[in-house]
Motif scaffolding. Structure first.
Motif, PDB file in Angstrom:
ATOM      1  N   ARG A 203       0.835  -1.213   0.000  1.00 56.73           N
ATOM      2  CA  ARG A 203       0.000   0.000   0.000  1.00 56.73           C
ATOM      3  C   ARG A 203       0.861   1.250   0.000  1.00 56.73           C
ATOM      4  O   ARG A 203       0.518   2.267  -0.623  1.00 56.73           O
ATOM      5  CB  ARG A 203      -0.944  -0.020   1.208  1.00 56.73           C
ATOM      6  CG  ARG A 203      -2.087  -1.018   1.074  1.00 56.73           C
ATOM      7  CD  ARG A 203      -3.109  -0.842   2.182  1.00 56.73           C
ATOM      8  NE  ARG A 203      -2.571  -1.253   3.483  1.00 56.73           N
ATOM      9  CZ  ARG A 203      -2.654  -2.485   3.969  1.00 56.73           C
ATOM     10  NH1 ARG A 203      -3.232  -3.443   3.250  1.00 56.73           N
ATOM     11  NH2 ARG A 203      -2.172  -2.771   5.159  1.00 56.73           N
ATOM     12  N   ARG A 204       2.000   1.183   0.657  1.00 55.84           N
ATOM     13  CA  ARG A 204       2.905   2.328   0.692  1.00 55.84           C
ATOM     14  C   ARG A 204       3.599   2.540  -0.652  1.00 55.84           C
ATOM     15  O   ARG A 204       3.637   3.663  -1.174  1.00 55.84           O
ATOM     16  CB  ARG A 204       3.950   2.104   1.788  1.00 55.84           C
ATOM     17  CG  ARG A 204       4.968   3.249   1.936  1.00 55.84           C
ATOM     18  CD  ARG A 204       6.150   2.794   2.775  1.00 55.84           C
ATOM     19  NE  ARG A 204       6.910   1.748   2.075  1.00 55.84           N
ATOM     20  CZ  ARG A 204       7.436   0.683   2.685  1.00 55.84           C
ATOM     21  NH1 ARG A 204       7.274   0.493   3.985  1.00 55.84           N
ATOM     22  NH2 ARG A 204       8.121  -0.205   1.970  1.00 55.84           N
ATOM     23  N   ASP A 205       4.111   1.464  -1.229  1.00 54.02           N
ATOM     24  CA  ASP A 205       4.895   1.575  -2.459  1.00 54.02           C
ATOM     25  C   ASP A 205       4.033   1.557  -3.721  1.00 54.02           C
ATOM     26  O   ASP A 205       4.490   1.957  -4.788  1.00 54.02           O
ATOM     27  CB  ASP A 205       5.899   0.419  -2.536  1.00 54.02           C
ATOM     28  CG  ASP A 205       6.868   0.413  -1.367  1.00 54.02           C
ATOM     29  OD1 ASP A 205       7.104   1.498  -0.792  1.00 54.02           O
ATOM     30  OD2 ASP A 205       7.368  -0.680  -1.031  1.00 54.02           O
ATOM     31  N   ARG A 206       2.812   1.003  -3.603  1.00 50.94           N
ATOM     32  CA  ARG A 206       1.872   0.877  -4.710  1.00 50.94           C
ATOM     33  C   ARG A 206       2.352  -0.107  -5.781  1.00 50.94           C
ATOM     34  O   ARG A 206       1.966  -0.014  -6.938  1.00 50.94           O
ATOM     35  CB  ARG A 206       1.509   2.230  -5.321  1.00 50.94           C
ATOM     36  CG  ARG A 206       0.914   3.204  -4.315  1.00 50.94           C
ATOM     37  CD  ARG A 206       0.216   4.361  -4.990  1.00 50.94           C
ATOM     38  NE  ARG A 206      -0.982   3.925  -5.700  1.00 50.94           N
ATOM     39  CZ  ARG A 206      -2.160   3.659  -5.131  1.00 50.94           C
ATOM     40  NH1 ARG A 206      -2.299   3.785  -3.814  1.00 50.94           N
ATOM     41  NH2 ARG A 206      -3.197   3.284  -5.861  1.00 50.94           N
ATOM     42  N   ALA A 249      12.401  -5.801 -10.403  1.00 52.74           N
ATOM     43  CA  ALA A 249      12.099  -4.381 -10.179  1.00 52.74           C
ATOM     44  C   ALA A 249      12.430  -3.523 -11.392  1.00 52.74           C
ATOM     45  O   ALA A 249      11.921  -2.411 -11.519  1.00 52.74           O
ATOM     46  CB  ALA A 249      12.859  -3.885  -8.956  1.00 52.74           C
ATOM     47  N   ALA A 250      13.254  -4.053 -12.309  1.00 54.83           N
ATOM     48  CA  ALA A 250      13.590  -3.287 -13.509  1.00 54.83           C
ATOM     49  C   ALA A 250      12.367  -3.012 -14.370  1.00 54.83           C
ATOM     50  O   ALA A 250      12.350  -2.068 -15.166  1.00 54.83           O
ATOM     51  CB  ALA A 250      14.644  -4.039 -14.323  1.00 54.83           C
ATOM     52  N   HIS A 251      11.325  -3.841 -14.226  1.00 56.10           N
ATOM     53  CA  HIS A 251      10.117  -3.662 -15.025  1.00 56.10           C
ATOM     54  C   HIS A 251       9.087  -2.760 -14.360  1.00 56.10           C
ATOM     55  O   HIS A 251       8.059  -2.445 -14.969  1.00 56.10           O
ATOM     56  CB  HIS A 251       9.468  -5.021 -15.305  1.00 56.10           C
ATOM     57  CG  HIS A 251      10.289  -5.911 -16.186  1.00 56.10           C
ATOM     58  ND1 HIS A 251      10.817  -5.484 -17.388  1.00 56.10           N
ATOM     59  CD2 HIS A 251      10.673  -7.211 -16.034  1.00 56.10           C
ATOM     60  CE1 HIS A 251      11.483  -6.488 -17.948  1.00 56.10           C
ATOM     61  NE2 HIS A 251      11.426  -7.534 -17.142  1.00 56.10           N
ATOM     62  N   VAL A 252       9.323  -2.358 -13.121  1.00 59.45           N
ATOM     63  CA  VAL A 252       8.322  -1.586 -12.391  1.00 59.45           C
ATOM     64  C   VAL A 252       7.991  -0.259 -13.077  1.00 59.45           C
ATOM     65  O   VAL A 252       6.806   0.076 -13.228  1.00 59.45           O
ATOM     66  CB  VAL A 252       8.760  -1.366 -10.929  1.00 59.45           C
ATOM     67  CG1 VAL A 252       7.864  -0.343 -10.243  1.00 59.45           C
ATOM     68  CG2 VAL A 252       8.722  -2.688 -10.168  1.00 59.45           C
ATOM     69  N   PRO A 253       8.973   0.565 -13.511  1.00 62.86           N
ATOM     70  CA  PRO A 253       8.610   1.855 -14.122  1.00 62.86           C
ATOM     71  C   PRO A 253       7.700   1.708 -15.338  1.00 62.86           C
ATOM     72  O   PRO A 253       6.678   2.412 -15.444  1.00 62.86           O
ATOM     73  CB  PRO A 253       9.969   2.451 -14.503  1.00 62.86           C
ATOM     74  CG  PRO A 253      10.932   1.822 -13.542  1.00 62.86           C
ATOM     75  CD  PRO A 253      10.442   0.435 -13.354  1.00 62.86           C
ATOM     76  N   ALA A 254       8.030   0.804 -16.257  1.00 62.68           N
ATOM     77  CA  ALA A 254       7.193   0.619 -17.449  1.00 62.68           C
ATOM     78  C   ALA A 254       5.820   0.083 -17.073  1.00 62.68           C
ATOM     79  O   ALA A 254       4.799   0.482 -17.656  1.00 62.68           O
ATOM     80  CB  ALA A 254       7.882  -0.324 -18.429  1.00 62.68           C
ATOM     81  N   MET A 255       5.775  -0.816 -16.098  1.00 55.25           N
ATOM     82  CA  MET A 255       4.502  -1.375 -15.652  1.00 55.25           C
ATOM     83  C   MET A 255       3.609  -0.310 -15.035  1.00 55.25           C
ATOM     84  O   MET A 255       2.403  -0.239 -15.318  1.00 55.25           O
ATOM     85  CB  MET A 255       4.763  -2.495 -14.646  1.00 55.25           C
ATOM     86  CG  MET A 255       3.516  -3.150 -14.086  1.00 55.25           C
ATOM     87  SD  MET A 255       3.923  -4.323 -12.756  1.00 55.25           S
ATOM     88  CE  MET A 255       4.618  -3.187 -11.515  1.00 55.25           C
ATOM     89  N   VAL A 256       4.184   0.562 -14.214  1.00 56.01           N
ATOM     90  CA  VAL A 256       3.411   1.620 -13.573  1.00 56.01           C
ATOM     91  C   VAL A 256       2.865   2.598 -14.618  1.00 56.01           C
ATOM     92  O   VAL A 256       1.708   3.031 -14.539  1.00 56.01           O
ATOM     93  CB  VAL A 256       4.265   2.353 -12.524  1.00 56.01           C
ATOM     94  CG1 VAL A 256       3.570   3.616 -12.040  1.00 56.01           C
ATOM     95  CG2 VAL A 256       4.567   1.416 -11.343  1.00 56.01           C
ATOM     96  N   VAL A 257       3.667   2.924 -15.612  1.00 55.65           N
ATOM     97  CA  VAL A 257       3.197   3.821 -16.676  1.00 55.65           C
ATOM     98  C   VAL A 257       2.013   3.198 -17.407  1.00 55.65           C
ATOM     99  O   VAL A 257       1.001   3.861 -17.678  1.00 55.65           O
ATOM    100  CB  VAL A 257       4.337   4.129 -17.668  1.00 55.65           C
ATOM    101  CG1 VAL A 257       3.792   4.817 -18.919  1.00 55.65           C
ATOM    102  CG2 VAL A 257       5.385   5.014 -17.007  1.00 55.65           C
ATOM    103  N   ALA A 258       2.111   1.909 -17.731  1.00 59.39           N
ATOM    104  CA  ALA A 258       1.013   1.229 -18.422  1.00 59.39           C
ATOM    105  C   ALA A 258      -0.236   1.172 -17.548  1.00 59.39           C
ATOM    106  O   ALA A 258      -1.356   1.387 -18.033  1.00 59.39           O
ATOM    107  CB  ALA A 258       1.446  -0.176 -18.820  1.00 59.39           C
ATOM    108  N   ALA A 259      -0.076   0.897 -16.263  1.00 59.17           N
ATOM    109  CA  ALA A 259      -1.217   0.813 -15.362  1.00 59.17           C
ATOM    110  C   ALA A 259      -1.911   2.163 -15.225  1.00 59.17           C
ATOM    111  O   ALA A 259      -3.149   2.234 -15.167  1.00 59.17           O
ATOM    112  CB  ALA A 259      -0.762   0.308 -13.991  1.00 59.17           C
TER     113      ALA A 259
END
Length: 276
Positions: A203-206, A249-259
């Protein structure tokens, strides 16, 4: 009134094996759904006898139900006389806003994420205390994972499941924590205080990161929530990778943008209460 195997009528059906309960008085719809859920990835085609056994119903009762389901195109009869799921169910399921409706809006952004990662990209929704895989895009040489589109996944042993549990209503979380869940097939434990702490961090990091072996292969998943116009979590987007090849974790930025992109289009296009 039912007909027994010897052709005589009987007022009651045989007792069910599980729990020694009888099917007498059981709703027709309950029996029909029990028969439909006998089919699965490993059992896409079943004989009448197999259906009766798996649904724990007398064969005469199973035959009547099968005939009605075939008449409604919910089941289809194969040339060999066996049965399989009918296209009518796919037609009805395609109208589910949390299924194909959400999938249609998310798919273009999932494709962008897949091109960026070349790994499994998944769209998952919560259903009770489990989650359902709505869509998955995979490369031909992607690591194998045991979940199929339309299949159920555990909440606490998958990254998208953890996201959906972390952002679920409080009463859902408390119901989940009240159950003594077994370890997963690899012997991993993810319950109790450790699970509560993990959910608080999500919940903190989303986003969630979870590494665990699948079929003996070290595998990692990352996931993040998708929201509706009321900022309620309605789904999770995730990427699954082999752990030894890349840091998840390398995929987190692209995943967050898509979400976030999916969240924007969902807020505009999907407003039904069923998504909340």
């Amino acid at each position: 009134m039912d007909v027994s195997h010897d052709g005589k009528s009987t007022d009651k059906e045989r007792p069910r094996a599980r729990g020694h309960r009888t099917t007498h008085g059981e709703a027709l719809l309950d029996r029909a759904f029990r028969m439909l859920t006998c089919f699965g990835p490993d059992t896409p085609v079943l004989s009448l006898s197999s259906l009766a056994t798996r649904a724990d119903l007398p064969k005469a009762t199973a035959l009547r139900l099968v005939r009605q389901l075939v008449d409604q195109a919910a089941l289809e009869r194969t040339p060999s006389g066996h049965y399989t799921i009918g296209l009518r169910l796919l037609e009805i399921a395609s109208l589910a806003p949390r299924g194909h409706g959400l999938r249609a809006l998310a798919l273009p952004y999932m494709q962008d994420l897949w091109h960026a990662t070349r790994q499994h990209v998944q769209l998952v929704v919560r259903e009770g205390l489990q989650c359902v895989l709505v869509e998955r895009l995979s490369a031909r040489d992607s690591t194998r994972i045991p979940y199929r589109v339309g299949g159920r996944m555990p909440l606490h042993f998958t990254a998208p499941g953890l996201v959906l549990l972390a952002f679920a209503p409080t009463e859902v979380q408390e119901e989940f924590h009240a159950i003594e869940w077994p370890d997963d097939e690899e012997g991993l434990t993810n319950t109790g205080d450790a699970l509560r702490a993990r959910l608080a961090a999500i919940r903190r990091d989303r986003f969630a990161v979870l590494s665990r072996p699948l079929w003996g292969v070290p595998t990692s998943g990352v996931a993040t929530p998708i929201l509706d116009r009321n900022s309620t979590t309605i789904a999770a987007l995730s990427v699954v990778t082999p752990s030894e090849q890349i840091q998840p974790a390398a995929h987190v930025p692209a995943m967050v943008v898509a979400a976030r992109a999916i969240t924007r289009v969902v807020a505009t296009e999907l407003t039904w209460e069923t998504l909340q």
